[in-house]
Design a protein around this motif. Sequence first.
Motif, PDB file in Angstrom:
ATOM      1  N   THR A 149       2.449   1.731  -3.424  1.00  0.00           N
ATOM      2  CA  THR A 149       1.443   2.154  -4.415  1.00  0.00           C
ATOM      3  C   THR A 149       1.118   3.631  -4.215  1.00  0.00           C
ATOM      4  OG1 THR A 149       0.503  -0.054  -4.430  1.00  0.00           O
ATOM      5  CG2 THR A 149      -0.889   1.683  -5.319  1.00  0.00           C
ATOM      6  N   SER A 150       0.909   4.044  -2.936  1.00  0.00           N
ATOM      7  CA  SER A 150       0.497   5.451  -2.764  1.00  0.00           C
ATOM      8  C   SER A 150       1.632   6.419  -3.025  1.00  0.00           C
ATOM      9  CB  SER A 150      -0.191   5.697  -1.414  1.00  0.00           C
ATOM     10  OG  SER A 150       0.619   5.231  -0.388  1.00  0.00           O
ATOM     11  N   SER A 151       2.897   5.941  -2.944  1.00  0.00           N
ATOM     12  CA  SER A 151       3.988   6.874  -3.271  1.00  0.00           C
ATOM     13  C   SER A 151       4.360   6.792  -4.756  1.00  0.00           C
ATOM     14  CB  SER A 151       5.215   6.580  -2.396  1.00  0.00           C
ATOM     15  OG  SER A 151       5.693   5.280  -2.686  1.00  0.00           O
ATOM     16  N   GLN A 169       0.841  -1.214   0.000  1.00  0.00           N
ATOM     17  CA  GLN A 169       0.000   0.000   0.000  1.00  0.00           C
ATOM     18  C   GLN A 169       0.870   1.255   0.000  1.00  0.00           C
ATOM     19  OE1 GLN A 169      -3.313  -0.103  -0.129  1.00  0.00           O
ATOM     20  NE2 GLN A 169      -4.165  -1.685   1.184  1.00  0.00           N
ATOM     21  N   GLU A 170       1.937   1.256   0.836  1.00  0.00           N
ATOM     22  CA  GLU A 170       2.812   2.440   0.901  1.00  0.00           C
ATOM     23  C   GLU A 170       3.460   2.715  -0.457  1.00  0.00           C
ATOM     24  OE1 GLU A 170       4.470   2.865   5.499  1.00  0.00           O
ATOM     25  OE2 GLU A 170       5.868   2.328   3.895  1.00  0.00           O
ATOM     26  N   SER A 203      -4.797   5.274   5.232  1.00  0.00           N
ATOM     27  CA  SER A 203      -3.788   6.144   4.606  1.00  0.00           C
ATOM     28  C   SER A 203      -3.974   7.566   5.127  1.00  0.00           C
ATOM     29  CB  SER A 203      -3.889   6.080   3.089  1.00  0.00           C
ATOM     30  OG  SER A 203      -5.188   6.350   2.709  1.00  0.00           O
TER      31      SER A 203
END
Length: 249
Positions: free
Chosen positions: A168-170, A165-166, A248
């Motif tokens: 992907t979001s960055s 998740q980290e 998030s």
Amino acid sequence: MSYTVITGASAGIGYQTAHAFAERGKNLLLTARRENVLLSLKKELEETHSIEVHVFPADLSETEQVYDFYQKLEDFELETFINNAGFGHYNPITNQELPRVEKMLRVNNEALTILSTLFAKDYASVEGTQLINVSSNLGYNVIEGSVTYAATKFYVSAFTEGLAQELTSSGSSMKVKILAPAATETEFAKHAADVDQFNYEENFKQYHTSVEMAQFMMALYDSDLTVGIVDGSSYEFQLRGPIFPYISK
Ligand SMILES: NC(=O)c1ccc[n+]([C@@H]2O[C@H](COP(=O)([O-])OP(=O)(O)OC[C@H]3O[C@@H](n4cnc5c(N)ncnc54)[C@H](OP(=O)(O)O)[C@@H]3O)[C@@H](O)[C@H]2O)c1
């Protein structure tokens, strides 16, 4: 030249995954404790495929050896990293031997965390890279008699889903995934039950072979989804998005 790293390649799922990546023409960097098994696997794979295989025997329950192993990989360009090495301990918590539990925490969690973190730090921005961590169906379900093992695998699932998740979001290029097998015929149960022989046919209503599990690994590798999990009731392999809730900022 780029390489696929597989930990725990001397037996079971890791051994068959090495065969499956070799069939795709991928160069391999393999580790486990048994050097003789790794060397004969290297010989077999280099004779049957046009690939390079390097082996680095290491005991991943020793923190220093985990860092040494990663340092040796720095001579190579990595493409895929598979943290597969791990083991279980069948017993109620009150009957468990703590030295074995400590070792299990170090192999299943500490080594996987160190290697995943170093790989993500070095390669998160490299297009085409993948990290696949092997959890378990017990990384999403706690079961009587294997609570501590299940807890180590909950950690693997939570850590790996969170990293996915980290990244992907960055907007990072690296894909991070979890393979969550259910019972698979390997050396696993023999070690977890601390016996010389273990008959899967007699002990499990259903199970997969390690060849089947390596095929599921390749299906996950080819997919854009994060989790490849074997359903504990139907024994079907399912590809899906992250399972744990994620907050998030
Ligand atoms: N089989 C199942 O039913 C099942 C189900 C769900 C999840 N899993 C997971 O699948 C993964 C692979 O297990 P498997 O079923 O293939 O078991 P396996 O046949 O026992 O293979 C385990 C591998 O891990 C390596 N390993 C164990 N301790 C190590 C250490 N201290 N340092 C370095 N390598 C070590 C072993 O190599 P050496 O002995 O040569 O070191 C071996 O190559 C594990 O993470 C396991 O938790 C298995």
